[in-house]
Motif scaffolding. Sequence first.
Motif, PDB file in Angstrom:
ATOM      1  N   LEU A 370      98.042 -38.081 -49.610  1.00 19.54           N
ATOM      2  CA  LEU A 370      97.146 -39.087 -48.514  1.00 19.54           C
ATOM      3  C   LEU A 370      95.521 -38.908 -48.726  1.00 19.54           C
ATOM      4  O   LEU A 370      95.046 -38.211 -47.896  1.00 19.54           O
ATOM      5  N   PRO A 371      95.613 -39.290 -49.827  1.00 18.04           N
ATOM      6  CA  PRO A 371      93.923 -38.711 -49.976  1.00 18.04           C
ATOM      7  C   PRO A 371      93.091 -39.444 -49.798  1.00 18.04           C
ATOM      8  O   PRO A 371      93.249 -40.608 -49.259  1.00 18.04           O
ATOM      9  N   PHE A 372      91.265 -39.172 -49.605  1.00 17.86           N
ATOM     10  CA  PHE A 372      90.620 -39.961 -48.908  1.00 17.86           C
ATOM     11  C   PHE A 372      89.284 -38.790 -48.624  1.00 17.86           C
ATOM     12  O   PHE A 372      89.725 -38.128 -48.912  1.00 17.86           O
ATOM     13  N   GLY A 373      88.162 -39.406 -47.994  1.00 20.30           N
ATOM     14  CA  GLY A 373      87.018 -38.654 -48.290  1.00 20.30           C
ATOM     15  C   GLY A 373      86.114 -39.418 -49.142  1.00 20.30           C
ATOM     16  O   GLY A 373      85.899 -41.194 -49.100  1.00 20.30           O
ATOM     17  N   HIS A 374      84.701 -39.238 -49.673  1.00 24.25           N
ATOM     18  CA  HIS A 374      83.623 -39.474 -49.643  1.00 24.25           C
ATOM     19  C   HIS A 374      83.343 -39.543 -51.448  1.00 24.25           C
ATOM     20  O   HIS A 374      83.148 -38.736 -52.216  1.00 24.25           O
ATOM     21  N   LEU A 375      83.874 -40.427 -51.648  1.00 23.98           N
ATOM     22  CA  LEU A 375      83.753 -40.724 -53.695  1.00 23.98           C
ATOM     23  C   LEU A 375      82.575 -40.976 -53.817  1.00 23.98           C
ATOM     24  O   LEU A 375      82.304 -40.330 -54.882  1.00 23.98           O
ATOM     25  N   GLY A 376      82.323 -41.290 -53.072  1.00 24.41           N
ATOM     26  CA  GLY A 376      80.086 -41.748 -53.774  1.00 24.41           C
ATOM     27  C   GLY A 376      79.742 -40.256 -54.318  1.00 24.41           C
ATOM     28  O   GLY A 376      79.190 -39.841 -55.489  1.00 24.41           O
ATOM     29  N   ASP A 377      80.495 -38.522 -53.751  1.00 26.33           N
ATOM     30  CA  ASP A 377      79.817 -37.420 -54.080  1.00 26.33           C
ATOM     31  C   ASP A 377      81.277 -36.784 -54.475  1.00 26.33           C
ATOM     32  O   ASP A 377      80.605 -35.281 -54.983  1.00 26.33           O
ATOM     33  N   GLY A 378      82.733 -37.401 -55.242  1.00 32.31           N
ATOM     34  CA  GLY A 378      83.250 -36.696 -56.039  1.00 32.31           C
ATOM     35  C   GLY A 378      83.928 -35.900 -54.778  1.00 32.31           C
ATOM     36  O   GLY A 378      85.110 -35.125 -55.478  1.00 32.31           O
ATOM     37  N   ASN A 379      84.211 -35.421 -53.517  1.00 25.80           N
ATOM     38  CA  ASN A 379      84.295 -35.387 -52.181  1.00 25.80           C
ATOM     39  C   ASN A 379      85.597 -35.286 -51.989  1.00 25.80           C
ATOM     40  O   ASN A 379      85.684 -36.565 -50.607  1.00 25.80           O
ATOM     41  N   ILE A 380      87.238 -35.294 -51.885  1.00 27.04           N
ATOM     42  CA  ILE A 380      88.156 -35.968 -51.765  1.00 27.04           C
ATOM     43  C   ILE A 380      89.210 -34.836 -51.276  1.00 27.04           C
ATOM     44  O   ILE A 380      89.690 -33.249 -51.724  1.00 27.04           O
ATOM     45  N   HIS A 381      89.311 -34.700 -49.816  1.00 30.66           N
ATOM     46  CA  HIS A 381      90.571 -34.574 -49.204  1.00 30.66           C
ATOM     47  C   HIS A 381      91.826 -35.189 -49.623  1.00 30.66           C
ATOM     48  O   HIS A 381      92.471 -36.438 -49.184  1.00 30.66           O
ATOM     49  N   TYR A 382      92.626 -34.043 -50.455  1.00 29.81           N
ATOM     50  CA  TYR A 382      93.480 -34.664 -50.837  1.00 29.81           C
ATOM     51  C   TYR A 382      94.696 -33.773 -49.651  1.00 29.81           C
ATOM     52  O   TYR A 382      95.117 -32.921 -50.157  1.00 29.81           O
ATOM     53  N   ASN A 383      94.876 -34.496 -49.449  1.00 29.16           N
ATOM     54  CA  ASN A 383      96.336 -34.308 -48.194  1.00 29.16           C
ATOM     55  C   ASN A 383      97.194 -34.211 -48.087  1.00 29.16           C
ATOM     56  O   ASN A 383      97.763 -35.874 -49.103  1.00 29.16           O
ATOM     57  N   VAL A 384      98.203 -33.764 -48.235  1.00 27.09           N
ATOM     58  CA  VAL A 384     100.235 -34.183 -48.760  1.00 27.09           C
ATOM     59  C   VAL A 384     100.760 -34.405 -47.263  1.00 27.09           C
ATOM     60  O   VAL A 384     101.047 -32.943 -47.133  1.00 27.09           O
ATOM     61  N   ALA A 385     101.493 -35.397 -46.843  1.00 23.60           N
ATOM     62  CA  ALA A 385     102.018 -35.568 -45.334  1.00 23.60           C
ATOM     63  C   ALA A 385     103.814 -35.129 -45.662  1.00 23.60           C
ATOM     64  O   ALA A 385     103.861 -35.198 -46.764  1.00 23.60           O
ATOM     65  N   GLN A 386     104.111 -34.469 -45.074  1.00 29.24           N
ATOM     66  CA  GLN A 386     105.545 -33.615 -45.170  1.00 29.24           C
ATOM     67  C   GLN A 386     106.696 -35.346 -45.422  1.00 29.24           C
ATOM     68  O   GLN A 386     106.014 -36.325 -45.049  1.00 29.24           O
ATOM     69  N   PRO A 387     107.626 -34.902 -46.216  1.00 26.72           N
ATOM     70  CA  PRO A 387     108.684 -36.403 -45.979  1.00 26.72           C
ATOM     71  C   PRO A 387     109.008 -36.723 -44.983  1.00 26.72           C
ATOM     72  O   PRO A 387     109.504 -36.557 -43.907  1.00 26.72           O
ATOM     73  N   VAL A 388     109.002 -38.196 -44.797  1.00 28.14           N
ATOM     74  CA  VAL A 388     109.517 -38.087 -42.893  1.00 28.14           C
ATOM     75  C   VAL A 388     111.042 -37.661 -43.429  1.00 28.14           C
ATOM     76  O   VAL A 388     112.055 -37.996 -44.148  1.00 28.14           O
ATOM     77  N   GLY A 389     110.825 -37.706 -41.601  1.00 25.98           N
ATOM     78  CA  GLY A 389     112.430 -36.222 -41.073  1.00 25.98           C
ATOM     79  C   GLY A 389     113.164 -35.299 -41.367  1.00 25.98           C
ATOM     80  O   GLY A 389     113.311 -34.373 -41.440  1.00 25.98           O
ATOM     81  N   ALA A 390     111.792 -34.495 -42.542  1.00 28.38           N
ATOM     82  CA  ALA A 390     111.578 -33.688 -42.977  1.00 28.38           C
ATOM     83  C   ALA A 390     111.743 -32.021 -42.557  1.00 28.38           C
ATOM     84  O   ALA A 390     111.058 -32.568 -40.706  1.00 28.38           O
ATOM     85  N   ASP A 391     111.618 -30.701 -42.566  1.00 27.50           N
ATOM     86  CA  ASP A 391     111.899 -29.953 -41.332  1.00 27.50           C
ATOM     87  C   ASP A 391     110.520 -29.391 -41.564  1.00 27.50           C
ATOM     88  O   ASP A 391     110.011 -29.556 -42.740  1.00 27.50           O
ATOM     89  N   LYS A 392     110.108 -29.659 -40.889  1.00 26.49           N
ATOM     90  CA  LYS A 392     108.143 -29.399 -41.145  1.00 26.49           C
ATOM     91  C   LYS A 392     108.070 -27.572 -41.545  1.00 26.49           C
ATOM     92  O   LYS A 392     107.045 -27.613 -42.928  1.00 26.49           O
ATOM     93  N   ALA A 393     108.542 -26.813 -41.091  1.00 22.71           N
ATOM     94  CA  ALA A 393     108.639 -25.456 -41.791  1.00 22.71           C
ATOM     95  C   ALA A 393     108.877 -25.677 -43.061  1.00 22.71           C
ATOM     96  O   ALA A 393     108.311 -24.588 -43.640  1.00 22.71           O
ATOM     97  N   GLU A 394     109.791 -26.219 -43.270  1.00 17.84           N
ATOM     98  CA  GLU A 394     110.505 -25.382 -44.543  1.00 17.84           C
ATOM     99  C   GLU A 394     109.721 -26.768 -46.023  1.00 17.84           C
ATOM    100  O   GLU A 394     109.213 -25.763 -47.266  1.00 17.84           O
ATOM    101  N   PHE A 395     108.557 -27.298 -45.298  1.00 22.28           N
ATOM    102  CA  PHE A 395     107.501 -28.523 -45.618  1.00 22.28           C
ATOM    103  C   PHE A 395     106.955 -26.839 -46.011  1.00 22.28           C
ATOM    104  O   PHE A 395     105.912 -27.064 -47.430  1.00 22.28           O
ATOM    105  N   LEU A 396     106.110 -26.984 -45.790  1.00 27.86           N
ATOM    106  CA  LEU A 396     104.477 -25.532 -45.046  1.00 27.86           C
ATOM    107  C   LEU A 396     105.220 -25.030 -45.824  1.00 27.86           C
ATOM    108  O   LEU A 396     104.216 -24.021 -46.171  1.00 27.86           O
ATOM    109  N   SER A 397     106.165 -24.198 -46.058  1.00 27.00           N
ATOM    110  CA  SER A 397     106.487 -22.658 -47.371  1.00 27.00           C
ATOM    111  C   SER A 397     106.453 -23.209 -48.188  1.00 27.00           C
ATOM    112  O   SER A 397     106.391 -22.285 -49.352  1.00 27.00           O
ATOM    113  N   HIS A 398     105.834 -24.549 -48.835  1.00 20.22           N
ATOM    114  CA  HIS A 398     105.528 -24.349 -50.183  1.00 20.22           C
ATOM    115  C   HIS A 398     103.840 -24.821 -50.590  1.00 20.22           C
ATOM    116  O   HIS A 398     103.952 -25.605 -51.473  1.00 20.22           O
ATOM    117  N   TRP A 399     103.349 -24.590 -49.203  1.00 26.64           N
ATOM    118  CA  TRP A 399     101.820 -25.047 -49.425  1.00 26.64           C
ATOM    119  C   TRP A 399     100.817 -24.273 -50.826  1.00 26.64           C
ATOM    120  O   TRP A 399     100.621 -24.897 -51.306  1.00 26.64           O
TER     121      TRP A 399
END
Length: 462
Positions: A370-399
């Motif tokens: 889910l990338p978003f942010g300040h394209l004009g100055d090159g600053n992107i908040h590159y966020n990654v949401a877990q797969p639908v229905g996935a276990d949150k803790a298991e997903f975050l273990s891949h941080w």
Amino acid sequence: MNIAETPVKFLATDLLARFVAIVGSKNAITDREAQAPYLTEPRDMFRGASPVVLRPGSVAEVAEILKLANETATAIVPQGGNTGLVGGQIPQHGEIVLALNRLDRVREVDPVSNTMTCEAGVTLLRAREAAADVDRLYPQLLPSEGSCTIGGNLSTNAGGTAALAHGIARSHALGIEVVLPDGRVLNALNKLKKDNTGYDLKDLFIGAEGTLGVITAAVLRLIPRPRSVETAFVGVPSPQAALDLFGLASERATGSVTSFELMLRLGVELVFRHGAGCRDPLPQAHPWYVLIELSSQARTGLRAVLEEILAEGLDQTKMFWRIREMFGEVQRHEGGSIKHDVSVPVAAVPALIAEANAAVAKLIPLARPLPFGHLGDGNIHYNVAQPVGADKAEFLSHWGEVNAAVFGVVAKHGGSISAEHGIGVMKRDLLPKVKDPVAYDLMRTLKRTLDPKGILNPGKVL
């Protein structure tokens, strides 16, 4: 990636009493429940503990606290509005919290000199309102403006949606007042545009995240309020198309492009799903969207420029900005999210997104970037949401794995692993791997020189 709660560090009863005496018992919080707002941060990723939260009401009290802390080698964590996202304001090792919210005076507003002097605990919203009262603009804008403070913004060198036109926090400070680790007060509160008398010391402390000194006040640069502002929400097929549009806007509206924000359709849909008061502003769905704001001192003509750029005018400004401001917030409703605050040269933004998407897909095939942010100055908040229905803790273990993949792409394009959120605890161990070795050594030398006992925000940044 939640960190276990820190045990309260023992502080001798007589020493605790000496610290409390400086601010008075009503401004010293020792009750664990009452301390709670100071010990966790917005994403609940870092939790701390403290023997006491001190709330000084003057610069003299801050100086006395640090003098005593230095004499007794007692660690201190400065804190503003507690809106930081990398753990820099949380007492990770049971330190005393120095909460600066009571330093909340706007000392002076000078519309002729276009300056305003604010204490560290003044919120960004209040600073902007004080500027507006004299028909001026304080041009920093953050979604957390109601709670983030001027001291915190300067300590972290905060960015925001107006950085494209007006720069980040460092750009707005003409002078600062800082209490040093030994209790001395550096008074560099000048309003001068020109002062060529040796080293410009203020920049040592801006962006240092409270590790070199405690910013207690600042002289801020103001600008004339724009007489016209036009905003558009535009659908585009790709980040490259958005970049092409940015080039066109910069050419046609020279000097007037205030904000240029990029958003993915999936993230916009999450705003519609979880955010009240928002609806799809365009009749058709688009893969990507751009939020463009133009501002000018001219009272007329700006709308025509925007219409020339877009070939149509739109007038739903508040909703457009609400969609953008909620883009990051609503992602928590979708489960775990692995977040990045990165920057690359503006021309490399499309490649960053494409290559990071591919790298993440190899690691976690159904993850949702889910990338978003300040394209004009090159600053992107590159966020990654877990797969639908996935276990949150298991997903975050891949941080760590996801970080490494994304930061590898960032490095390839000559970017930065921290564009505007700072280093804090979250990125501290990564810093020596990405920082120039000489620069990193100079940072450590400055820390040892200014804070030889290591009492200020230990374990943060370095």
